[in-house]
Design an enzyme around this catalytic site. Sequence first.
Site, PDB file in Angstrom:
ATOM      1  N   ARG A 156       0.825  -1.216   0.000  1.00 33.33           N
ATOM      2  CA  ARG A 156       0.000   0.000   0.000  1.00 33.33           C
ATOM      3  C   ARG A 156       0.859   1.266   0.000  1.00 33.33           C
ATOM      4  O   ARG A 156       0.484   2.265   0.611  1.00 33.33           O
ATOM      5  CB  ARG A 156      -0.956   0.014   1.201  1.00 33.33           C
ATOM      6  CG  ARG A 156      -1.987  -1.094   1.209  1.00 33.33           C
ATOM      7  CD  ARG A 156      -3.007  -0.890   0.100  1.00 33.33           C
ATOM      8  NE  ARG A 156      -4.169  -1.750   0.288  1.00 33.33           N
ATOM      9  CZ  ARG A 156      -5.316  -1.343   0.825  1.00 33.33           C
ATOM     10  NH1 ARG A 156      -5.475  -0.099   1.200  1.00 33.33           N
ATOM     11  NH2 ARG A 156      -6.303  -2.174   0.969  1.00 33.33           N
ATOM     12  N   ARG A 197      -3.425   6.870   0.520  1.00 32.94           N
ATOM     13  CA  ARG A 197      -3.965   8.055   1.201  1.00 32.94           C
ATOM     14  C   ARG A 197      -3.018   8.767   2.158  1.00 32.94           C
ATOM     15  O   ARG A 197      -3.234   9.926   2.471  1.00 32.94           O
ATOM     16  CB  ARG A 197      -5.237   7.661   1.970  1.00 32.94           C
ATOM     17  CG  ARG A 197      -6.412   7.450   1.062  1.00 32.94           C
ATOM     18  CD  ARG A 197      -7.547   6.822   1.815  1.00 32.94           C
ATOM     19  NE  ARG A 197      -7.109   5.542   2.361  1.00 32.94           N
ATOM     20  CZ  ARG A 197      -7.930   4.601   2.800  1.00 32.94           C
ATOM     21  NH1 ARG A 197      -9.221   4.806   2.801  1.00 32.94           N
ATOM     22  NH2 ARG A 197      -7.454   3.476   3.258  1.00 32.94           N
ATOM     23  N   ARG A 213      -6.860  12.163  -5.733  1.00 36.86           N
ATOM     24  CA  ARG A 213      -8.133  11.558  -5.307  1.00 36.86           C
ATOM     25  C   ARG A 213      -9.210  12.604  -5.063  1.00 36.86           C
ATOM     26  O   ARG A 213     -10.405  12.281  -5.103  1.00 36.86           O
ATOM     27  CB  ARG A 213      -7.910  10.719  -4.046  1.00 36.86           C
ATOM     28  CG  ARG A 213      -7.682   9.270  -4.326  1.00 36.86           C
ATOM     29  CD  ARG A 213      -8.966   8.534  -4.743  1.00 36.86           C
ATOM     30  NE  ARG A 213      -9.712   8.046  -3.592  1.00 36.86           N
ATOM     31  CZ  ARG A 213     -10.923   8.431  -3.261  1.00 36.86           C
ATOM     32  NH1 ARG A 213     -11.557   9.334  -3.976  1.00 36.86           N
ATOM     33  NH2 ARG A 213     -11.522   7.929  -2.209  1.00 36.86           N
ATOM     34  N   ASP A 272      -6.583  -2.485  -7.572  1.00 34.41           N
ATOM     35  CA  ASP A 272      -7.134  -3.097  -6.367  1.00 34.41           C
ATOM     36  C   ASP A 272      -7.475  -4.549  -6.669  1.00 34.41           C
ATOM     37  O   ASP A 272      -7.843  -4.883  -7.803  1.00 34.41           O
ATOM     38  CB  ASP A 272      -8.395  -2.358  -5.905  1.00 34.41           C
ATOM     39  CG  ASP A 272      -8.714  -2.710  -4.463  1.00 34.41           C
ATOM     40  OD1 ASP A 272      -8.209  -2.030  -3.557  1.00 34.41           O
ATOM     41  OD2 ASP A 272      -9.427  -3.705  -4.235  1.00 34.41           O
ATOM     42  N   TYR A 296     -14.638 -11.763   0.077  1.00 34.72           N
ATOM     43  CA  TYR A 296     -15.333 -10.519  -0.313  1.00 34.72           C
ATOM     44  C   TYR A 296     -16.641 -10.811  -1.043  1.00 34.72           C
ATOM     45  O   TYR A 296     -17.648 -10.141  -0.843  1.00 34.72           O
ATOM     46  CB  TYR A 296     -14.423  -9.628  -1.168  1.00 34.72           C
ATOM     47  CG  TYR A 296     -13.427  -8.876  -0.318  1.00 34.72           C
ATOM     48  CD1 TYR A 296     -13.812  -7.748   0.393  1.00 34.72           C
ATOM     49  CD2 TYR A 296     -12.120  -9.314  -0.186  1.00 34.72           C
ATOM     50  CE1 TYR A 296     -12.915  -7.064   1.199  1.00 34.72           C
ATOM     51  CE2 TYR A 296     -11.208  -8.643   0.612  1.00 34.72           C
ATOM     52  CZ  TYR A 296     -11.621  -7.515   1.309  1.00 34.72           C
ATOM     53  OH  TYR A 296     -10.738  -6.859   2.120  1.00 34.72           O
TER      54      TYR A 296
HETATM   55  O1  CP3 Z   1       0.364   0.723  -3.349  1.00 35.00           O
HETATM   56  C1  CP3 Z   1      -0.168  -0.380  -3.468  1.00 35.00           C
HETATM   57  O2  CP3 Z   1      -0.045  -1.308  -2.628  1.00 35.00           O
HETATM   58  C2  CP3 Z   1      -0.928  -0.686  -4.745  1.00 35.00           C
HETATM   59  C3  CP3 Z   1      -2.342  -0.523  -4.713  1.00 35.00           C
HETATM   60  C4  CP3 Z   1      -3.236  -1.443  -3.903  1.00 35.00           C
HETATM   61  C5  CP3 Z   1      -4.476  -0.988  -3.383  1.00 35.00           C
HETATM   62  N1  CP3 Z   1      -5.137  -2.049  -2.867  1.00 35.00           N
HETATM   63  C6  CP3 Z   1      -4.950   0.395  -3.461  1.00 35.00           C
HETATM   64  C7  CP3 Z   1      -6.053   0.836  -2.588  1.00 35.00           C
HETATM   65  C8  CP3 Z   1      -3.133  -2.803  -3.607  1.00 35.00           C
HETATM   66  C9  CP3 Z   1      -1.999  -3.776  -3.885  1.00 35.00           C
HETATM   67  C10 CP3 Z   1      -4.354  -3.178  -2.954  1.00 35.00           C
HETATM   68  C11 CP3 Z   1      -4.657  -4.556  -2.536  1.00 35.00           C
HETATM   69  C12 CP3 Z   1      -5.864  -4.807  -1.731  1.00 35.00           C
HETATM   70  N2  CP3 Z   1      -7.108  -4.249  -1.853  1.00 35.00           N
HETATM   71  C13 CP3 Z   1      -5.934  -5.788  -0.713  1.00 35.00           C
HETATM   72  C14 CP3 Z   1      -4.827  -6.707  -0.300  1.00 35.00           C
HETATM   73  C15 CP3 Z   1      -3.833  -6.030   0.558  1.00 35.00           C
HETATM   74  C16 CP3 Z   1      -4.309  -5.783   1.982  1.00 35.00           C
HETATM   75  O3  CP3 Z   1      -4.357  -4.603   2.337  1.00 35.00           O
HETATM   76  O4  CP3 Z   1      -4.593  -6.738   2.691  1.00 35.00           O
HETATM   77  C17 CP3 Z   1      -7.235  -5.757  -0.198  1.00 35.00           C
HETATM   78  C18 CP3 Z   1      -7.772  -6.617   0.943  1.00 35.00           C
HETATM   79  C19 CP3 Z   1      -7.977  -4.784  -0.931  1.00 35.00           C
HETATM   80  C20 CP3 Z   1      -9.411  -4.433  -0.788  1.00 35.00           C
HETATM   81  C21 CP3 Z   1      -9.604  -3.028  -0.387  1.00 35.00           C
HETATM   82  N3  CP3 Z   1      -9.308  -1.932  -1.166  1.00 35.00           N
HETATM   83  C22 CP3 Z   1     -10.150  -2.561   0.816  1.00 35.00           C
HETATM   84  C23 CP3 Z   1     -10.625  -3.440   1.965  1.00 35.00           C
HETATM   85  C24 CP3 Z   1     -10.176  -1.168   0.744  1.00 35.00           C
HETATM   86  C25 CP3 Z   1     -10.804  -0.230   1.727  1.00 35.00           C
HETATM   87  C26 CP3 Z   1     -10.032  -0.131   2.962  1.00 35.00           C
HETATM   88  C27 CP3 Z   1      -9.055   0.969   2.818  1.00 35.00           C
HETATM   89  O5  CP3 Z   1      -7.875   0.755   3.085  1.00 35.00           O
HETATM   90  O6  CP3 Z   1      -9.532   2.058   2.479  1.00 35.00           O
HETATM   91  C28 CP3 Z   1      -9.591  -0.789  -0.481  1.00 35.00           C
HETATM   92  C29 CP3 Z   1      -9.386   0.595  -0.976  1.00 35.00           C
HETATM   93  C30 CP3 Z   1      -8.021   0.951  -1.497  1.00 35.00           C
HETATM   94  N4  CP3 Z   1      -7.213   0.162  -2.243  1.00 35.00           N
HETATM   95  C31 CP3 Z   1      -7.384   2.216  -1.336  1.00 35.00           C
HETATM   96  C32 CP3 Z   1      -6.167   2.148  -2.022  1.00 35.00           C
HETATM   97  C33 CP3 Z   1      -5.162   3.258  -2.208  1.00 35.00           C
HETATM   98  C34 CP3 Z   1      -7.966   3.420  -0.627  1.00 35.00           C
HETATM   99  C35 CP3 Z   1      -8.929   4.063  -1.554  1.00 35.00           C
HETATM  100  C36 CP3 Z   1      -9.070   5.544  -1.359  1.00 35.00           C
HETATM  101  O7  CP3 Z   1      -8.327   6.304  -1.984  1.00 35.00           O
HETATM  102  O8  CP3 Z   1      -9.987   5.933  -0.631  1.00 35.00           O
END
Ligand code: CP3
Length: 339
Positions: A23, A27, A36, A72, A147
């Site tokens: 990640r 944010r 964003r 994602d 999910y």
């Molecule tokens: O920089 C990176 O790692 C690349 C981008 C990336 C994102 N999600 C961007 C993201 C990667 C590799 C993921 C993987 C992901 N997504 C996982 C596996 C990794 C982990 O954290 O366990 C999972 C479970 C998800 C599903 C997901 N996406 C959730 C549960 C959420 C909401 C929770 C949260 O953190 O906000 C997201 C949203 C998400 N994915 C954001 C980002 C940058 C935040 C979105 C925003 O800008 O509001």
Amino acid sequence: MNDTFLKACRGERTDYTPVWMMRQAGRYMPEYQQIRGQIGFLELCKNPGLCVEVTMQPIELLGMDAAILFSDILILMEAMGMPLEFHEGRGPIFHRTVRDQAAVESLRQPQAREDLGFVMETIALLRRRLEVPLIGFAGAPFTCATYLIEGGSSKVFWETKKLMYRHPEVFHGLMEKLTTATIDYLQAQAEAGAQALQLFDSWVGILAPDDFTEFALPYVQRIVAALKPHGLPFIYFANNGATLIELSVATGADVIGLDWRLPIGDAIKRVGPRAVQGNLDPFALLLPEERLRQRIARLLEEARPAHGHIFNLGHGIHQHTPPEQVRLAVRLVHELSRR
Ligand code: CP3
């Protein structure tokens, strides 16, 4: 081209320990927030030009040794016909759930090159700009299944385990479909130019080892085996996986991702002769500089016997982490590991 990360994945000698963070684009960075502010998260994921910008931010501003594609894990399931929404503060929500045979049958098998062409375009654009390796990724089938079954995030995974134990044939049917889709998706990413692949198994830590062996392992093994001919390092990350280390090795992955809940030295003994990735507690980034330095020095020291070590956090960066602390951690890893 800085190929330190790829060398470490292959267990080759490196001048210092490479670092990237799960990640790392997101944010906690004001530069990400700025983009964003103009566009929703899902739209951002489908905009290759902006995905490139966001992927590059932690490389240019924080000094990471590898880039991870901005996307994602849930994007693949949207392409399987499951409409998806992200709510501020509530995380992802699927409009429908998959809890019976009919729902499994109604999932479409996406053609990644067409249905997810924006991802392949992002990869191709990134390869022209990046001077560090690019990691492609997908969610592991078990994590994706949670999910779809729950309809979003969960804490207890009641519906998932209910389906697994009461209707194992339906559960396995869902895992089959996710596995087929994931193989096609990762092969397309490899062909588009990804230089390593990571499978995120964020929730598989809720399984007892025997259930992991029955319900998750065979599918991950199939994905790893199908990608082998592409020759890219394959990273398998089972979050909360301290009891699953030997089984993570059994997936056949080249690099074993580790969360922070076990000492990296112990994990390395159990992993044997392959590379490891991890495993600083993401919240340790809040430590004052001297304590952070000691913590990172100790981790690097314990990781010396590894057949390749990629420094990472034990899970994703928390959204309120100060970016200057992330930059400090990257600098400390580079400085303390220089050989
Ligand atoms: O920089 C990176 O790692 C690349 C981008 C990336 C994102 N999600 C961007 C993201 C990667 C590799 C993921 C993987 C992901 N997504 C996982 C596996 C990794 C982990 O954290 O366990 C999972 C479970 C998800 C599903 C997901 N996406 C959730 C549960 C959420 C909401 C929770 C949260 O953190 O906000 C997201 C949203 C998400 N994915 C954001 C980002 C940058 C935040 C979105 C925003 O800008 O509001």
